[in-house]
Design an enzyme around this catalytic site. Structure first.
Site, mmCIF file in Angstrom:
data_model
loop_
_atom_site.group_PDB
_atom_site.id
_atom_site.type_symbol
_atom_site.label_atom_id
_atom_site.label_comp_id
_atom_site.label_asym_id
_atom_site.label_seq_id
_atom_site.Cartn_x
_atom_site.Cartn_y
_atom_site.Cartn_z
ATOM 1 N N ARG A 32 -2.244 -15.050 3.599
ATOM 2 C CA ARG A 32 -3.024 -14.424 4.666
ATOM 3 C C ARG A 32 -2.392 -14.699 6.032
ATOM 4 N NH1 ARG A 32 -6.544 -10.543 3.569
ATOM 5 N NH2 ARG A 32 -7.725 -11.113 5.427
ATOM 6 N N LYS A 57 0.815 -1.209 0.000
ATOM 7 C CA LYS A 57 0.000 0.000 0.000
ATOM 8 C C LYS A 57 0.859 1.273 0.000
ATOM 9 C CE LYS A 57 -3.988 -2.259 2.110
ATOM 10 N NZ LYS A 57 -4.975 -2.241 3.213
ATOM 11 N N HIS A 62 -2.020 -5.697 1.301
ATOM 12 C CA HIS A 62 -3.296 -6.345 1.003
ATOM 13 C C HIS A 62 -3.035 -7.742 0.466
ATOM 14 C CE1 HIS A 62 -7.320 -6.963 -0.819
ATOM 15 N NE2 HIS A 62 -6.643 -7.481 -1.829
ATOM 16 N N ASN A 71 -2.394 -0.481 7.065
ATOM 17 C CA ASN A 71 -1.858 -1.767 7.523
ATOM 18 C C ASN A 71 -0.860 -2.382 6.554
ATOM 19 O OD1 ASN A 71 -3.661 -2.476 5.537
ATOM 20 N ND2 ASN A 71 -4.999 -3.691 6.855
ATOM 21 N N PHE A 101 -15.646 3.094 7.434
ATOM 22 C CA PHE A 101 -14.267 3.384 7.065
ATOM 23 C C PHE A 101 -14.060 3.543 5.559
ATOM 24 C CE2 PHE A 101 -14.640 -1.267 7.180
ATOM 25 C CZ PHE A 101 -14.130 -1.626 5.940
ATOM 26 N N ARG A 154 1.926 -7.138 8.560
ATOM 27 C CA ARG A 154 1.174 -6.022 9.116
ATOM 28 C C ARG A 154 1.652 -5.640 10.510
ATOM 29 N NH1 ARG A 154 -4.782 -7.896 6.822
ATOM 30 N NH2 ARG A 154 -4.675 -6.722 4.860
ATOM 31 N N THR A 190 -6.051 -7.769 10.041
ATOM 32 C CA THR A 190 -6.266 -6.468 9.415
ATOM 33 C C THR A 190 -5.759 -5.335 10.281
ATOM 34 O OG1 THR A 190 -8.214 -7.315 8.266
ATOM 35 C CG2 THR A 190 -8.010 -4.926 8.433
#
Length: 211
Positions: free
Chosen positions: A100, A26, A133, A130, A72, A120, A106
């Site tokens: 994951r 991100k 993705h 965070n 959000f 994260r 998250t």
């Protein structure tokens, strides 16, 4: 979508297919890409495609459409369109669940409590920023990969004995027949002739039997 090109649970039971998933670094952590990418590869994932993108608010809204209406959502869209993102298609057996697990929860603060070695936990700051993705399911992975890589193939990749058997049964026999006919015919343009022969004799093309 401004971008620069560089350079997918179902099959686990068979244990012979590689799964693809979408991974994004991100905007707040894209400066750490050179550090994060080797970690992804060290975890056993193969990076198949890589693309640097800059989402417009509209594109970010489409990508995160499942969260539309949540409190959000506006902040998420503003954040994801605030700077460039690095998107990658990575592959591994059980890639979706596998990534994951190393991605972490998250909420980055929660990740630091339950999985401190996760991405994260180490790179994220909160639930919004965070760091990364990862697709949540096979359906999500297929949709997200096609969203950013429209020409990408999302079907699982055959590997090991299954790919060898496929080549022997479906590819090699057809090629041998085609090359044999090529040698007998001796056409002036052998490559074009073989290409046309393969189109006509493709064993996977549908067959229609007329009444």
């Amino acid at each position: 979508m401004d971008s620069t090109l560089s350079s997918t649970n179902q099959h686990d039971n068979a244990g012979s297919c590689l799964e693809r998933t979408l991974v994004m670094i991100k905007p707040n952590m894209i400066s750490k890409s050179d550090q994060i990418i080797p970690e992804i590869e060290q975890a056993g994932f193969v990076i198949l495609q890589q693309r640097r993108v800059r989402f417009t608010p509209e594109q970010a809204s489409d990508f995160y459409a499942e969260h539309y209406g949540k409190m959000f959502f506006p902040s998420l869209i503003a954040f994801m369109s605030s700077g460039p993102t690095l998107a990658m298609v990575v592959a591994k057996r059980n890639a979706i669940n596998g990534f994951r697990q190393i991605l972490g929860p998250t909420n980055s603060e929660q990740a630091r409590e339950v999985n401190p070695k996760s991405f994260r936990a180490r790179y994220g700051t909160d639930t919004l920023k965070n760091a990364m993705h990862g697709s949540e399911s096979q359906h999500a992975a297929e949709r997200e990969i096609r969203f950013i890589f429209p020409d990408s193939i999302t079907e699982p990749i055959l590997s090991g004995d299954e790919s060898t058997q496929y080549l022997e049964k479906k590819v090699n026999q057809t090629l041998i027949k085609g090359l044999t006919e090529l040698c007998k015919t001796k056409p002036a343009e052998p490559i074009r002739w073989l290409a046309n022969w393969l189109l006509v004799n493709n064993p996977n093309q549908p067959r229609v039997t007329l009444p």
